[in-house]
Design a protein around this motif. Structure first.
Motif, PDB file in Angstrom:
ATOM      1  N   SER A 384     -27.506   7.559 -28.744  1.00  0.00           N
ATOM      2  CA  SER A 384     -28.502   6.505 -28.893  1.00  0.00           C
ATOM      3  C   SER A 384     -29.819   6.813 -28.212  1.00  0.00           C
ATOM      4  N   ARG A 512     -30.168  -1.124 -30.063  1.00  0.00           N
ATOM      5  CA  ARG A 512     -29.518   0.081 -29.533  1.00  0.00           C
ATOM      6  C   ARG A 512     -28.771  -0.219 -28.237  1.00  0.00           C
ATOM      7  N   CYS A 550     -30.735   4.136 -35.974  1.00  0.00           N
ATOM      8  CA  CYS A 550     -30.255   5.208 -35.089  1.00  0.00           C
ATOM      9  C   CYS A 550     -29.138   5.961 -35.808  1.00  0.00           C
TER      10      CYS A 550
END
Length: 750
Positions: A384, A512, A550
C-alpha cells in the motif's frame, strides 16, 4: 489432518498470519569485513606490531593502550588486516565511543547486538531479555565455530569490553583504549608511546609526499624539520596533519610550517588548528558542523544536508577535508572523524555558530533522514505504501536506489544513524519527524526482524502523535503499534491497538489506511484457527484497495483471499484467485503477492495435477532463494513437503521438511517452527516414522503452550492422538478430547 499451513512471509503490511513478522533474510554471502582501510603511510611500530601479533597468537586477545592521537587504532587495524587471511570467517570492527565528546560510551547491550547483527546472527536467535549475560553467551557461541578477528576500538574501561570478548574457539579480539585496562588481568597489554624521532621523521616525510627524504624540503632544512617533529609531539595524527599541510602548500618551506605550528597550543591542537586555518570559510563551516554528528560514519548526502549545501559542493569539500586528514574514510563513500578531531569540531561549532544555526543544521539532518528513509522504503516491495514525508522540506539531494537490495544495504549502513536521528527528534521536540521516521522503516524492520526496536519506536511515535494532536498521525501510529505488537507475538496487545486504531482510521476517510488495517486484522484473526473471519477481512481490504486505485494492495489482498479459501478447502476458487494474481505483470517476480499466489496454486493443485503443482512450488522456492529470503525459503520447503506427501512421495516430502527445519535451526526460528511442526509430524506419521512423528507433535504442543497459541495447541493434541491411535487408544482419546475442548473454547470466544 496436519495440512493447514501459513502464507508466505510478508512485507510490513503483508506477513504470514501467525508468524510474528518473520521476514526475508539473504542467503549466505562473502564473510563480513568491517575493518577500516589500512592507512597507506603506516610507519614504524615494528616492535609493537610484533608484540600485538605475539599476544594474539598466545592469548587470542590483546589490548593496546596509549594517549589520544598516538596511533592505537591505526596499529589495531593494521594488525587486523595482517591477521585477516588466517581469520577468514569475519573481520569485524566496532567503535565503542569510550572517549567521544558529546556521546555516551556504547554500552555492552547495543554493542553486542551490533556485533551479532554484523556476524549475520538472526535477530530471533539474539536474546531480548535477561540482561547482558545471555547476549554475551550468544556472542561467544556464535564466535565459537568461526575464525574471526574483532577490533573493539576506543574502549572506556574493562567493564565495557569484558562481555564482548570471545570465549572458547579460535576467534581473536584486539582492543584499544586510552586507559590501561587493568581489570582485564588475563589480557596482555601493549602500551604505545609517541613515535621515536626516526619513526616520526619517516612518517612526516611520507605524509608530506617526500618519502625518500633526500632532496625534498625536509632534507633541505633539517633544523626546522626537527622543530616540526618536536611541536607535533611525535604523535602520528599530528604528524599526518602537519605533513598534509606541507604537501598541499608547495610554496611553503619547512620553516613556514614550523612558524605556523608555533602559533598553536598543545601538540595536537597546534597541528589541527593550523590545518583548519588553511580551509576556506565554507570548508571551515562544514568541518564545524560535522562536529554535531554522533560520531558514527556518514556519507556525502548527510554532509550536504547538515550544511545545506549542493551535493557536488559537499563532496568536493569532504575530499579537501580528507586530504587535510581532518576526516577519515573507513570505506568507500563513508567518512568519519577521529575522536580528537570530532571534539575540536564540536567545540568550534559551539563557539562560532549560534544556537539557532546549530538547531537549523540538526533539523536539516533530521529532515534528510526522514526523506532518505522514505526513498529507500519506496524501493522495497509493500502493497500500500506510505504517504509522502512532510517532516521539513526535501533536501537538495537524496540517494537513488536501484532496487530493494540497494535500499536494504542503505538501511543497514545507516541503521545506527537512523536510531540516533529518532532520539534526536525526541530530544528536539521534532514530533513530526518522530512520527514519520518509524513508518518509513517498517518494511526494513519486517525483513530484519528487529521487533524489539520496532515496538520501542512506535510506542514513542504514538506519544509524539498525541502531542501533535493530529488525528491522522494518531490513527497511523496506533495501527503501526498494533503491527509491531503482532510482529513480536504479543497478540492481545496487538488486538487492543487495532481496536484503538479502527475508529481513528475510519475518521480519516483514507481508503488505503483502512485497507491496511483490515489486512493486519486479517493476519491476526488467523490465530483463532478459523478461515472464514480472515477471508471476510481480506475481501473488504481488496475492495478498499481497488476503490483507492492501489493495484499492488489489491493484488496482495487477493493473494491472501486465495490462501484463506484454500484453508477452507475451496481449492478451485483458491486456484482461480491465485491465477488472477499471477496474471498481473509485476517487475519483481518475488513480490509478496506473487509468491503467496504461487504457493497457494501449488497447494490447491497437489491432489489433481501433481506435476503442475510441484512446478509452481519449486518455482516459488527458486524465487525465495534467489531473493535471499531464507525464511520464505523454509516456508516454501515445508509447503512442498506437504504437497509431496499428498502425492504419496513420502521420501521426497521428508527431505523437503528436513531442509526447511535445517534452515529454521540456523535462524533460531522458534515461532515459525510452531507453524511447521504439525505438517512435518503428519508427514512422518504417514511415512511410518511414528516415533519421529510423536516427538514432533509433542514439540509442537510444548511450543504452542509456552507461546499461548491455542489453535496450534489443539492441532498438536490431535496430531498426538493420530499417532497413538493404534498403540494407546486411551491416551489418544485424552489428547483428542483436549484438542476438542480447546476448539470449543476458541469458538465460544470468537
Amino acid at each position: 489432518m496436519g495440512t493447514r499451513q501459513q502464507p508466505a512471509a510478508r512485507t510490513a503490511e503483508g506477513h504470514p498470519p501467525g508468524a510474528a513478522a518473520r521476514a526475508a533474510r539473504r542467503r549466505p554471502h562473502p564473510p563480513r569485513n568491517d575493518l577500516p582501510r589500512d592507512v597507506p603511510d603506516f610507519t614504524g611500530r615494528q616492535a609493537e606490531l610484533e608484540a600485538v601479533l605475539d599476544a594474539v597468537a598466545s592469548s587470542r586477545v590483546v589490548s593496546i593502550d596509549g594517549m589520544a592521537g598516538v596511533g592505537k587504532t591505526c596499529l589495531a587495524v593494521h594488525a587486523a588486516h595482517r591477521l585477516a587471511a588466517d581469520y577468514p570467517d569475519a573481520q569485524l570492527y566496532i567503535d565503542l565511543h569510550g572517549f567521544t565528546e558529546g556521546r555516551e560510551p556504547l554500552g555492552p547491550d547495543p554493542a553486542l547486538r551490533t556485533l551479532l547483527s554484523a556476524l549475520g546472527t538472526p535477530s530471533e536467535k539474539i536474546p531480548q531479555e535477561g540482561g547482558i549475560e545471555p547476549l554475551a553467551a550468544c556472542w561467544r557461541a556464535e564466535l565459537a565455530g568461526r575464525r574471526a578477528v574483532v577490533v573493539l576500538d576506543n574502549a572506556a574501561n574493562a567493564e565495557q569490553v569484558r562481555p564482548l570478548l570471545p570465549g572458547a574457539g579460535p576467534s581473536v579480539a584486539l582492543i584499544t583504549s586510552r586507559n590501561r585496562l587493568i581489570g582485564l588481568e588475563e589480557v596482555p597489554p601493549v602500551s604505545l608511546d609517541v613515535l621515536s624521532p626516526e619513526e616520526s621523521a619517516a612518517l612526516l616525510a611520507r605524509a608530506s609526499g617526500e618519502p625518500d627524504g633526500r632532496e625534498g624540503r625536509l632534507a633541505q632544512d633539517p633544523e626546522s624539520a626537527a622543530e616540526v617533529l618536536r611541536m607535533c609531539g611525535h604523535l602520528p595524527l599530528a604528524l599526518r596533519l602537519a605533513g598534509a599541510r606541507l604537501r598541499h602548500r608547495p610554496g611553503w618551506t619547512v620553516g613556514v610550517l614550523a612558524e605556523r605550528l608555533a602559533e598553536g597550543g598543545s601538540e595536537f591542537d597546534t597541528a589541527l588548528a593550523m590545518s583548519v586555518r588553511q580551509l576556506d570559510r565554507a570548508q571551515r563551516r562544514l568541518f564545524r558542523l560535522l562536529g554535531l554528528l554522533s560520531g558514527s560514519s556518514f556519507d556525502e548526502y548527510v554532509a550536504a544536508a547538515l550544511a545545506g549545501l549542493p551535493l557536488r559542493d559537499a563532496r568536493a569539500m569532504l575530499e579537501d577535508l580528507l586530504d587535510a586528514h581532518l576526516v577519515q574514510q573507513p570505506a568507500a563513500g563513508r567518512y568519519t572523524l577521529h575522536d580528537l578531531v570530532h571534539q575540536h569540531a564540536r567545540r568550534a561549532c559551539e563557539e562560532q555558530d549560534s544556537p539557532a544555526e546549530r538547531d537549523q543544521a540538526l533539523r536539516r539532518l533530521l529532515g534528510y533522514y526522514v526523506h532518505a528513509a522514505a526513498a529507500a522504503d519506496a524501493a522495497m516491495p509493500h502493497p500500500s505504501g506510505s504517504r509522502p514525508p512532510t517532516a521539513g522540506p526535501a533536501p537538495s539531494a537524496l540517494p537513488r536506489f536501484a532496487g530493494k537490495h540497494a535500499a536494504l544495504a542503505w538501511f543497514t549502513a545507516e541503521y545506527a544513524n537512523l536510531m540516533g536521528a529518532f532520539e534526536l527528534a525526541i530530544a528536539l521536540g521534532a514530533d513530526v519527524h518522530a512520527c514519520e521516521l518509524p513508518r518509513f522503516m517498517r518494511t526494513y524492520f519486517a525483513r530484519r526482524c528487529g521487533t524489539t526496536h520496532l515496538n520501542a519506536l512506535f510506542e514513542r511515535a504514538v506519544e509524539a502523535a498525541e502531542r501533535l494532536g493530529d488525528p491522522w498521525r494518531l490513527a497511523e501510529a496506533h495501527s503501526d503499534l498494533g503491527f509491531a505488537r503482532y510482529n513480536a507475538g504479543r497478540m492481545a496487545e496487538a488486538a487492543a491497538a487495532y481496536e484503538t486504531a479502527a475508529p481513528l482510521v475510519a475518521k480519516t476517510g483514507d481508503l488505503r489506511s483502512q485497507a491496511d488495517l483490515l489486512m493486519r486484522r486479517g493476519y491476526l484473526s488467523w490465530e483463532d484457527g478459523r478461515g472464514d473471519a480472515p477471508l471476510d477481512l481480506f475481501r473488504q481490504a481488496r475492495e478498499l484497495y481497488e476503490r483507492a486505485g492501489c493495484r499492488e494492495g489489491a493484488a496482495h489482498a487477493t493473494a491472501y483471499e486465495a490462501w484463506a479459501m484454500l484453508q477452507l478447502d475451496r481449492r478451485e476458487e483458491a486456484a482461480e484467485l491465485a491465477r488472477e494474481v499471477l496474471a498481473i505483470d509485476y517487475d519483481d517476480p518475488a513480490w509478496p503477492a506473487g509468491l503467496t499466489a504461487l504457493i497457494t496454486l501449488g497447494m490447491a493443485l497437489a491432489d489433481e495435477q501433481p506435476d503442475e503443482a510441484a512446478a509452481h512450488l519449486r518455482r516459488a522456492l527458486d524465487l525465495a532463494r534467489g531473493d535471499g529470503h531464507r525464511h520464505n525459503e523454509a516456508w516454501c520447503l515445508n509447503c512442498l513437503g506437504v504437497a509431496l506427501r499428498r502425492m504419496g512421495r513420502h521420501e521426497e516430502a521428508l527431505a523437503s521438511h528436513r531442509q526447511a527445519f535445517t534452515l529454521l535451526d540456523e535462524l533460531f526460528e522458534e515461532q515459525w517452527k510452531v507453524h511447521f511442526l504439525d505438517a512435518y509430524g503428519e508427514t512422518c506419521r504417514q511415512a511410518g516414522l511414528t516415533g519421529e512423528a510423536l516427538r514432533l507433535h509433542r514439540q509442537a504442543l510444548d511450543l504452542a503452550t509456552r507461546m499461548g497459541h491455542r489453535h496450534k495447541e489443539a492441532l498438536a493434541h490431535e496430531g498426538i492422538a493420530a499417532v497413538l491411535e493404534a498403540t494407546d487408544p486411551a491416551a489418544a482419546a485424552e489428547h483428542r478430547a483436549a484438542g476438542q475442548a480447546i476448539r470449543q473454547d476458541l469458538e465460544l470466544g470468537a
